[in-house]
Scaffold this active site. Structure first.
Site, PDB file in Angstrom:
ATOM      1  N   ILE A 113       2.500  13.638   8.253  1.00  0.00           N
ATOM      2  CA  ILE A 113       3.884  14.071   8.468  1.00  0.00           C
ATOM      3  C   ILE A 113       4.248  14.148   9.943  1.00  0.00           C
ATOM      4  O   ILE A 113       5.428  14.066  10.302  1.00  0.00           O
ATOM      5  CB  ILE A 113       4.143  15.432   7.777  1.00  0.00           C
ATOM      6  CG1 ILE A 113       5.652  15.718   7.689  1.00  0.00           C
ATOM      7  CG2 ILE A 113       3.389  16.558   8.471  1.00  0.00           C
ATOM      8  CD1 ILE A 113       6.000  16.913   6.837  1.00  0.00           C
TER       9      ILE A 113
ATOM     10  N   GLN B 138       5.214   8.873  13.161  1.00  0.00           N
ATOM     11  CA  GLN B 138       6.543   8.266  13.167  1.00  0.00           C
ATOM     12  C   GLN B 138       7.161   8.266  11.768  1.00  0.00           C
ATOM     13  O   GLN B 138       8.245   8.819  11.540  1.00  0.00           O
ATOM     14  CB  GLN B 138       6.463   6.834  13.696  1.00  0.00           C
ATOM     15  CG  GLN B 138       7.759   6.041  13.505  1.00  0.00           C
ATOM     16  CD  GLN B 138       7.625   4.570  13.809  1.00  0.00           C
ATOM     17  OE1 GLN B 138       8.081   4.126  14.845  1.00  0.00           O
ATOM     18  NE2 GLN B 138       7.015   3.800  12.917  1.00  0.00           N
TER      19      GLN B 138
ATOM     20  N   ARG C 238      -6.093  20.097  12.063  1.00  0.00           N
ATOM     21  CA  ARG C 238      -6.330  21.180  13.015  1.00  0.00           C
ATOM     22  C   ARG C 238      -6.898  20.611  14.305  1.00  0.00           C
ATOM     23  O   ARG C 238      -7.848  19.831  14.288  1.00  0.00           O
ATOM     24  CB  ARG C 238      -7.318  22.195  12.422  1.00  0.00           C
ATOM     25  CG  ARG C 238      -7.686  23.339  13.370  1.00  0.00           C
ATOM     26  CD  ARG C 238      -6.527  24.300  13.567  1.00  0.00           C
ATOM     27  NE  ARG C 238      -6.907  25.410  14.446  1.00  0.00           N
ATOM     28  CZ  ARG C 238      -6.759  25.420  15.769  1.00  0.00           C
ATOM     29  NH1 ARG C 238      -6.222  24.373  16.378  1.00  0.00           N
ATOM     30  NH2 ARG C 238      -7.112  26.459  16.482  1.00  0.00           N
TER      31      ARG C 238
ATOM     32  N   THR D  60      -0.076  -2.241   4.448  1.00  0.00           N
ATOM     33  CA  THR D  60       0.346  -2.849   5.713  1.00  0.00           C
ATOM     34  C   THR D  60       0.269  -4.363   5.669  1.00  0.00           C
ATOM     35  O   THR D  60      -0.576  -4.937   4.970  1.00  0.00           O
ATOM     36  CB  THR D  60      -0.539  -2.339   6.870  1.00  0.00           C
ATOM     37  OG1 THR D  60      -0.261  -3.085   8.064  1.00  0.00           O
ATOM     38  CG2 THR D  60      -2.019  -2.511   6.538  1.00  0.00           C
TER      39      THR D  60
ATOM     40  N   GLU E 238      -0.936  -6.064   7.912  1.00  0.00           N
ATOM     41  CA  GLU E 238      -2.210  -6.462   8.523  1.00  0.00           C
ATOM     42  C   GLU E 238      -3.227  -6.896   7.467  1.00  0.00           C
ATOM     43  O   GLU E 238      -4.218  -7.549   7.800  1.00  0.00           O
ATOM     44  CB  GLU E 238      -2.779  -5.323   9.362  1.00  0.00           C
ATOM     45  CG  GLU E 238      -2.037  -5.076  10.661  1.00  0.00           C
ATOM     46  CD  GLU E 238      -2.298  -6.138  11.724  1.00  0.00           C
ATOM     47  OE1 GLU E 238      -3.369  -6.772  11.669  1.00  0.00           O
ATOM     48  OE2 GLU E 238      -1.430  -6.318  12.589  1.00  0.00           O
TER      49      GLU E 238
ATOM     50  N   TYR F  30      -9.087  -2.035  10.646  1.00  0.00           N
ATOM     51  CA  TYR F  30      -7.870  -1.383  10.143  1.00  0.00           C
ATOM     52  C   TYR F  30      -7.332  -2.113   8.920  1.00  0.00           C
ATOM     53  O   TYR F  30      -7.077  -1.514   7.871  1.00  0.00           O
ATOM     54  CB  TYR F  30      -6.799  -1.341  11.236  1.00  0.00           C
ATOM     55  CG  TYR F  30      -5.445  -0.899  10.721  1.00  0.00           C
ATOM     56  CD1 TYR F  30      -5.199   0.424  10.399  1.00  0.00           C
ATOM     57  CD2 TYR F  30      -4.420  -1.827  10.551  1.00  0.00           C
ATOM     58  CE1 TYR F  30      -3.959   0.824   9.914  1.00  0.00           C
ATOM     59  CE2 TYR F  30      -3.180  -1.437  10.070  1.00  0.00           C
ATOM     60  CZ  TYR F  30      -2.956  -0.113   9.751  1.00  0.00           C
ATOM     61  OH  TYR F  30      -1.731   0.274   9.263  1.00  0.00           O
TER      62      TYR F  30
ATOM     63  N   LYS G 131      -7.267  -0.703   5.020  1.00  0.00           N
ATOM     64  CA  LYS G 131      -6.010  -0.586   4.280  1.00  0.00           C
ATOM     65  C   LYS G 131      -6.036  -1.432   3.008  1.00  0.00           C
ATOM     66  O   LYS G 131      -5.402  -1.080   2.004  1.00  0.00           O
ATOM     67  CB  LYS G 131      -4.841  -1.000   5.168  1.00  0.00           C
ATOM     68  CG  LYS G 131      -4.394   0.076   6.153  1.00  0.00           C
ATOM     69  CD  LYS G 131      -3.746   1.243   5.436  1.00  0.00           C
ATOM     70  CE  LYS G 131      -3.034   2.176   6.381  1.00  0.00           C
ATOM     71  NZ  LYS G 131      -2.279   3.229   5.676  1.00  0.00           N
TER      72      LYS G 131
END
Length: 325
Positions: free
Chosen positions: A9, A12, A34, A125, A127, A148, A152
Site C-alpha cells: 500500500i 506507487q 516494519r 507484469t 516482464e 524479477y 512474477k
C-alpha cells in the site's frame, strides 16, 4: 461497506489504489513492513481517513499473513507488494523470489486456509514476456529475462492454479509499465524527470543512464489501478493485459522530458554500463483489447504526455523544497 486488503500500500500503485477504494466507500486495510524509518510518504495524505487501517506484516512471513487475513476478513485482496526493481533482482534473487513468488503463495494459502469468500488480485507484469516479440497479449508465450520476471511468472501461475484447484476468484493483471510522479526515484522514468528538474534549476548538469534503446509501453498508474478494481468486479475471474499499445524507446522518453524544459538531452546524459541489465528485454508493447472489450478499460495517457506530466510534478516538488512554496 466492502473491505479491501492491499499489500504494497505504500508503493506507487498501492497509494493510488487506496485513494480509489476510499473514494468508493471501501474500508481499506494495508500491509506495511516494519522498519526503523517510516516510508509512508505516498499515503501520508490519507493517514487521517477513518476508513484506512495499516497493519505490520510481510510477504515473507506466512504467520503474519494468516493472522491478518483472519483478522481483516477482506472482500477483496490486492497483492501489490513485491521487490519490483528488475536490475536489483539480479543482485538480490533470493529475496526477490521469496517476496514475489513464495509471498504470493503464502497469501493465497492464507486465504484458502481461512475459508474466506473473497476476490484476489495478483499484480503480474509484462516482464514475464521477456524475449517474446510484441505485441504481447494474454495468450503470448512467457520468456522472462530476470529473477524479477521469473518470480512474477511463478506468482502468476500459482494464482491460476488456486483459481482452478480451489475455485477461488483469483485474477492476474498483466500490467505493462505504468508510471507517475509517485514512481520510485531509482526507476528510469522518474530518474529522468527528476534530473530534468534538477538540471533546469542548476543543481546538477547531467544524469547517468544505461541502455537507451529498450522499447517500453508506458502508461499512467492511476488509470491502471482503476483497471485492477474493474477486474475484481467482473462476473468471472480471468487474466487481463493492461497497456497503451504504444511503444517508445527510453531515448524517446528522454527527448519528451528534456524538450519540455527547453533542454537537449544529449548534452546532459552520460552512459553508465552499471545501469544495464545482464539480460535485456528489447521490446514490450501490450495488446489490451481483451480488457477494453470485457472491462471497458482503455489507457488515456500515453508515454510522451506522461513524461511531460512527470517533469511538471518534479519541477513543483523541487520548487517547494527550495523555496517552501
Amino acid at each position: 461497506m466492502k473491505r479491501a486488503f492491499i499489500t504494497g500500500i505504500t508503493g506507487q500503485d498501492g497509494s493510488y489504489l487506496a485513494e480509489l477504494l476510499l473514494g468508493k466507500g471501501y474500508d481499506v486495510h494495508g500491509l506495511v513492513r516494519r522498519s526503523s524509518m517510516l516510508n509512508r510518504g505516498r499515503i501520508d495524505h490519507l493517514k487521517d481517513d477513518p476508513n484506512l487501517t495499516l497493519h505490520y506484516g510481510d510477504l515473507t512471513d506466512g504467520v503474519s499473513l494468516v493472522n491478518l487475513v483472519r483478522l481483516i476478513e477482506p472482500d477483496e485482496v490486492y497483492n501489490l507488494g513485491a521487490q519490483s526493481h528488475v536490475k536489483i533482482s539480479f543482485e538480490m534473487p533470493d529475496h526477490t523470489a521469496s517476496t514475489n513468488a513464495i509471498g504470493t503463495l503464502r497469501l493465497l494459502e492464507a486465504i484458502r486456509a481461512a475459508g474466506l469468500d473473497c476476490r484476489f488480485y495478483q499484480a503480474s507484469t509484462s516482464e514475464m514476456f521477456g524475449l517474446t516479440p510484441p505485441p504481447q497479449s494474454e495468450t503470448s508465450v512467457f520468456h522472462p529475462r530476470s529473477p524479477y520476471g521469473a518470480s512474477k511468472l511463478q506468482a502468476h501461475w500459482v494464482t491460476v492454479n488456486y483459481r482452478e484447484a480451489y475455485d477461488l476468484f483469483a485474477v492476474s493483471g498483466i500490467l505493462f509499465n505504468h508510471e507517475s510522479p509517485r514512481r520510485g526515484e531509482n526507476f528510469v522514468t522518474r530518474k529522468i524527470t527528476k534530473a530534468v528538474a534538477a538540471i533546469e534549476a542548476g543543481i546538477t548538469d547531467h544524469v547517468e543512464l544505461g541502455n537507451l534503446e529498450a522499447v517500453r509501453d508506458w502508461g499512467y498508474a492511476p488509470e491502471y489501478v482503476e483497471g485492477m478494481w474493474r477486474m475484481l468486479q467482473a462476473d468471472e475471474p480471468d487474466d487481463y493485459v493492461l497497456a497503451t499499445g504504444e511503444g517508445h524507446t527510453i531515448r524517446d522518453f528522454l527527448d519528451a522530458a528534456f524538450s519540455h524544459a527547453g533542454l537537449t538531452w544529449s548534452e546532459h546524459v552520460k552512459h553508465n554500463e552499471a545501469f544495464e541489465r545482464p539480460a535485456e528485454v528489447d521490446a514490450l508493447i501490450g495488446d489490451s483489447s481483451k480488457a477494453k472489450a470485457a472491462l471497458g478499460w482503455e489507457a488515456q495517457t500515453k508515454a510522451l504526455d506522461l513524461a511531460r506530466l512527470m517533469v511538471d510534478a518534479d519541477r513543483e516538488d523541487l520548487d517547494r523544497l527550495l523555496h517552501g512554496r
